[in-house]
Enzyme design. Structure first.
Site, PDB file in Angstrom:
ATOM      1  N   ASP B   7       5.697   0.897   2.955  1.00  0.00           N
ATOM      2  CA  ASP B   7       4.394   0.707   2.314  1.00  0.00           C
ATOM      3  C   ASP B   7       4.472  -0.562   1.483  1.00  0.00           C
ATOM      4  O   ASP B   7       5.553  -1.000   1.089  1.00  0.00           O
ATOM      5  CB  ASP B   7       4.058   1.905   1.423  1.00  0.00           C
ATOM      6  CG  ASP B   7       2.665   1.784   0.801  1.00  0.00           C
ATOM      7  OD1 ASP B   7       1.799   1.127   1.417  1.00  0.00           O
ATOM      8  OD2 ASP B   7       2.447   2.335  -0.285  1.00  0.00           O
ATOM      9  N   SER B   8       3.299  -1.132   1.195  1.00  0.00           N
ATOM     10  CA  SER B   8       3.241  -2.320   0.346  1.00  0.00           C
ATOM     11  C   SER B   8       3.842  -2.028  -1.028  1.00  0.00           C
ATOM     12  O   SER B   8       4.427  -2.895  -1.647  1.00  0.00           O
ATOM     13  CB  SER B   8       1.806  -2.798   0.195  1.00  0.00           C
ATOM     14  OG  SER B   8       0.998  -1.764  -0.321  1.00  0.00           O
ATOM     15  N   TYR B  39      -1.195  -5.142  -1.268  1.00  0.00           N
ATOM     16  CA  TYR B  39      -1.607  -5.921  -0.094  1.00  0.00           C
ATOM     17  C   TYR B  39      -3.124  -5.891   0.108  1.00  0.00           C
ATOM     18  O   TYR B  39      -3.686  -6.776   0.770  1.00  0.00           O
ATOM     19  CB  TYR B  39      -0.965  -5.347   1.181  1.00  0.00           C
ATOM     20  CG  TYR B  39       0.511  -5.633   1.391  1.00  0.00           C
ATOM     21  CD1 TYR B  39       1.288  -6.262   0.418  1.00  0.00           C
ATOM     22  CD2 TYR B  39       1.117  -5.270   2.585  1.00  0.00           C
ATOM     23  CE1 TYR B  39       2.643  -6.494   0.637  1.00  0.00           C
ATOM     24  CE2 TYR B  39       2.467  -5.510   2.815  1.00  0.00           C
ATOM     25  CZ  TYR B  39       3.228  -6.121   1.835  1.00  0.00           C
ATOM     26  OH  TYR B  39       4.559  -6.360   2.061  1.00  0.00           O
ATOM     27  N   GLY B  40      -3.778  -4.844  -0.399  1.00  0.00           N
ATOM     28  CA  GLY B  40      -5.192  -4.602  -0.056  1.00  0.00           C
ATOM     29  C   GLY B  40      -6.138  -5.714  -0.460  1.00  0.00           C
ATOM     30  O   GLY B  40      -7.255  -5.792   0.038  1.00  0.00           O
ATOM     31  N   CYS B  70       0.973   2.486   5.373  1.00  0.00           N
ATOM     32  CA  CYS B  70       0.091   1.656   4.561  1.00  0.00           C
ATOM     33  C   CYS B  70      -1.071   1.299   5.467  1.00  0.00           C
ATOM     34  O   CYS B  70      -0.882   0.658   6.497  1.00  0.00           O
ATOM     35  CB  CYS B  70       0.842   0.406   4.109  1.00  0.00           C
ATOM     36  SG  CYS B  70      -0.192  -0.841   3.329  1.00  0.00           S
ATOM     37  N   ASN B  71      -2.242   1.730   5.114  1.00  0.00           N
ATOM     38  CA  ASN B  71      -3.399   1.503   5.973  1.00  0.00           C
ATOM     39  C   ASN B  71      -3.710   0.029   6.124  1.00  0.00           C
ATOM     40  O   ASN B  71      -4.080  -0.437   7.193  1.00  0.00           O
ATOM     41  CB  ASN B  71      -4.613   2.236   5.402  1.00  0.00           C
ATOM     42  CG  ASN B  71      -4.502   3.732   5.605  1.00  0.00           C
ATOM     43  OD1 ASN B  71      -4.997   4.259   6.581  1.00  0.00           O
ATOM     44  ND2 ASN B  71      -3.824   4.412   4.701  1.00  0.00           N
ATOM     45  N   THR B  72      -3.547  -0.709   5.025  1.00  0.00           N
ATOM     46  CA  THR B  72      -3.821  -2.143   5.086  1.00  0.00           C
ATOM     47  C   THR B  72      -2.882  -2.796   6.094  1.00  0.00           C
ATOM     48  O   THR B  72      -3.298  -3.594   6.937  1.00  0.00           O
ATOM     49  CB  THR B  72      -3.605  -2.775   3.702  1.00  0.00           C
ATOM     50  OG1 THR B  72      -4.439  -2.094   2.763  1.00  0.00           O
ATOM     51  CG2 THR B  72      -3.946  -4.234   3.718  1.00  0.00           C
ATOM     52  N   GLU B 155      -2.357   3.618  -9.766  1.00  0.00           N
ATOM     53  CA  GLU B 155      -1.016   3.094 -10.074  1.00  0.00           C
ATOM     54  C   GLU B 155      -0.774   2.919 -11.566  1.00  0.00           C
ATOM     55  O   GLU B 155       0.361   2.908 -12.007  1.00  0.00           O
ATOM     56  CB  GLU B 155      -0.809   1.747  -9.377  1.00  0.00           C
ATOM     57  CG  GLU B 155      -0.631   1.907  -7.888  1.00  0.00           C
ATOM     58  CD  GLU B 155      -0.163   0.635  -7.208  1.00  0.00           C
ATOM     59  OE1 GLU B 155      -0.321  -0.448  -7.790  1.00  0.00           O
ATOM     60  OE2 GLU B 155       0.352   0.731  -6.089  1.00  0.00           O
ATOM     61  N   CYS B 185      -6.427   5.318   2.753  1.00  0.00           N
ATOM     62  CA  CYS B 185      -5.417   4.612   1.954  1.00  0.00           C
ATOM     63  C   CYS B 185      -4.455   5.665   1.456  1.00  0.00           C
ATOM     64  O   CYS B 185      -4.874   6.719   0.974  1.00  0.00           O
ATOM     65  CB  CYS B 185      -6.082   3.894   0.777  1.00  0.00           C
ATOM     66  SG  CYS B 185      -4.896   3.227  -0.420  1.00  0.00           S
ATOM     67  N   THR B 186      -3.153   5.394   1.582  1.00  0.00           N
ATOM     68  CA  THR B 186      -2.168   6.432   1.235  1.00  0.00           C
ATOM     69  C   THR B 186      -2.299   6.909  -0.212  1.00  0.00           C
ATOM     70  O   THR B 186      -2.057   8.076  -0.499  1.00  0.00           O
ATOM     71  CB  THR B 186      -0.728   5.908   1.455  1.00  0.00           C
ATOM     72  OG1 THR B 186      -0.601   4.633   0.847  1.00  0.00           O
ATOM     73  CG2 THR B 186      -0.442   5.795   2.933  1.00  0.00           C
ATOM     74  N   HIS B 187      -2.662   5.994  -1.118  1.00  0.00           N
ATOM     75  CA  HIS B 187      -2.809   6.402  -2.521  1.00  0.00           C
ATOM     76  C   HIS B 187      -3.853   7.509  -2.695  1.00  0.00           C
ATOM     77  O   HIS B 187      -3.765   8.305  -3.626  1.00  0.00           O
ATOM     78  CB  HIS B 187      -3.284   5.228  -3.367  1.00  0.00           C
ATOM     79  CG  HIS B 187      -2.233   4.209  -3.657  1.00  0.00           C
ATOM     80  ND1 HIS B 187      -1.719   3.393  -2.703  1.00  0.00           N
ATOM     81  CD2 HIS B 187      -1.613   3.881  -4.815  1.00  0.00           C
ATOM     82  CE1 HIS B 187      -0.834   2.582  -3.272  1.00  0.00           C
ATOM     83  NE2 HIS B 187      -0.752   2.864  -4.537  1.00  0.00           N
TER      84      HIS B 187
END
Lengths: 265, 265
Positions: B7-8, B39-40, B70-72, B155, B185-187
């Site tokens: 992931d980023s 990264y987004g 990471c979706n981005t 975050e 988005c994973t978050h």
């Protein structure tokens, strides 16, 4: 030769714009490391590495004076750059940070200043404001509070949600009878009126302090001033370009800005 | 050989933990690019450059399968990596993204699915969810909304301020009679109960989807499963370490995590 203004991202444009308004005659080069913004969450060694790359780029790009318009970068890397890098490679150039002049303004005219500082996690952790205030004025008392949500909320169009967040951060300063509250991050200039209204404290905002301090510096250092080009040139360089960055740059600069992409290494 | 999860930053730990809970027997290596997160907000070319560096690192570190958690990164770089990089350098390894399995879950059992997607600016801009949904199901209608404030608020310990922000993003989906809402988005896994309660929609959350899809994949590909070490090894690598990252990693992983620093290039 130019005046360079460096920030981790685009927040420094608020300072750059205030400097250009105060001293419009000079040539300016703005550099924002948008490929790796934000710095405020990163470790000291990473920040120092990134700032070193930026300074090398700006000196190669004929900057006579570089304003490190980023509190995180100033806190972590200014002294190291001034002592280790410049004397060997560019002895006649200068890097000026934002923390020393901001603290000068914050303690000016006070015998035993009681200062609050709102800043990023990295700046607070470095204690750069605390150390500088005690250096300038042994009797200074400094209370610092990290405000990690403010930068991302400002950058992502979230100012309309920021009041309750800001109130929680400001609560740390209540009842301390502070003389002044320092906004220790360039982005926070955009919140200065909100902070003034909600804290009731005299606020030290860097877009008001830095341009005056730079003007003073150039009067005191004519050998530097003589070197500067006076063609009102403005260039805006970034390490990554996206529509979000372009929109934010325009809001901060108050006018359309053409962002040019460059590589740092 | 290991299962790599990339992931980023640290958001992918929520997915990694769910995978490890579902398939505890394997050896895992987590990599988060905390030196350059998020990264987004970055451009497609920058994201592709960073993801390429991460994949090379993970394959050199004996990962048989890498989950781009990471979706981005999945949106921007998965196909390029699968088509241009892997066949030449590591023909027997696999990179699996999160978008294809998430869309499979979102459209499953529906004739003319009406899907909402909440994601980062970069993922929405890429239209990866729209393209994948139409590929899987020609009759799919997809409404996407960028939610740039959610990642930084999650975050930086800002979930307690997030409800009004979330409500404004969710308002874009009201009245559209959606069948399902994808958290792209994973978050956002951390917000899934809040989104379920406030939207009233069936929510597709990747910490529920991805572990099942990976378990299926390993059953269908025993030649891959055979290669995997089964010593329950867990390693967590990041490109920058700070106290904030350590605290966030612990919250996401649900237990203390030892972060080891590595360099990507």
């Amino acid at each position: 030769m130019r005046i360079g203004v460096f920030d981790s991202g685009l927040g420094g444009l608020a300072i750059a714009r205030a400097i250009m308004d105060r001293l419009p005659q000079y040539d300016y080069l703005y550099l924002g490391d948008t490929k790796r913004v934000p710095y405020g969450v990163r470790s000291q060694s990473t920040i120092h590495e990134f700032v070193g790359q930026a300074l090398r780029f700006l000196f190669r790009s004929e900057c006579q004076i570089v304003i490190l318009a980023c509190n995180t970068a100033s806190a972590e890397s200014l002294r190291k750059s001034q002592q280790e890098y410049l004397p060997h490679h560019y002895p006649k150039r200068r890097v000026l940070g934002v923390i020393i002049p901001t603290v000068e303004e914050a303690v000016s005219g006070l015998q035993s200043p009681r200062i609050g500082v709102l800043a990023t996690a990295s700046t607070v952790e470095s204690d750069a404001y605390g150390r500088e205030a005690r250096r300038q004025c042994g009797a200074a008392a400094v209370v610092q509070r990290a405000a990690p949500l403010l930068v991302p909320m400002i950058e992502n169009d979230g100012i309309r949600y920021i009041e309750p967040v800001l109130d929680e951060y400001l609560a740390a300063f209540q009842g301390l009878e502070l003389d002044r509250l320092v906004l220790g991050c360039t982005h926070y200039c955009l919140l200065k009126e909100m902070v003034r209204a909600r804290s009731g404290l005299p606020v030290v905002s860097q877009d008001e302090v830095i341009p005056e301090k730079l003007a003073d510096y150039l009067v005191r250092h004519p050998e530097m001033e003589d070197m500067l080009g006076k063609n009102r040139e403005r260039r805006y360089l970034v390490t990554d370009v996206t529509p979000t960055f372009e929109g934010f740059a325009e809001r901060l600069a108050g006018a359309p800005v053409r962002l040019q992409k460059v590589e740092l290494e």
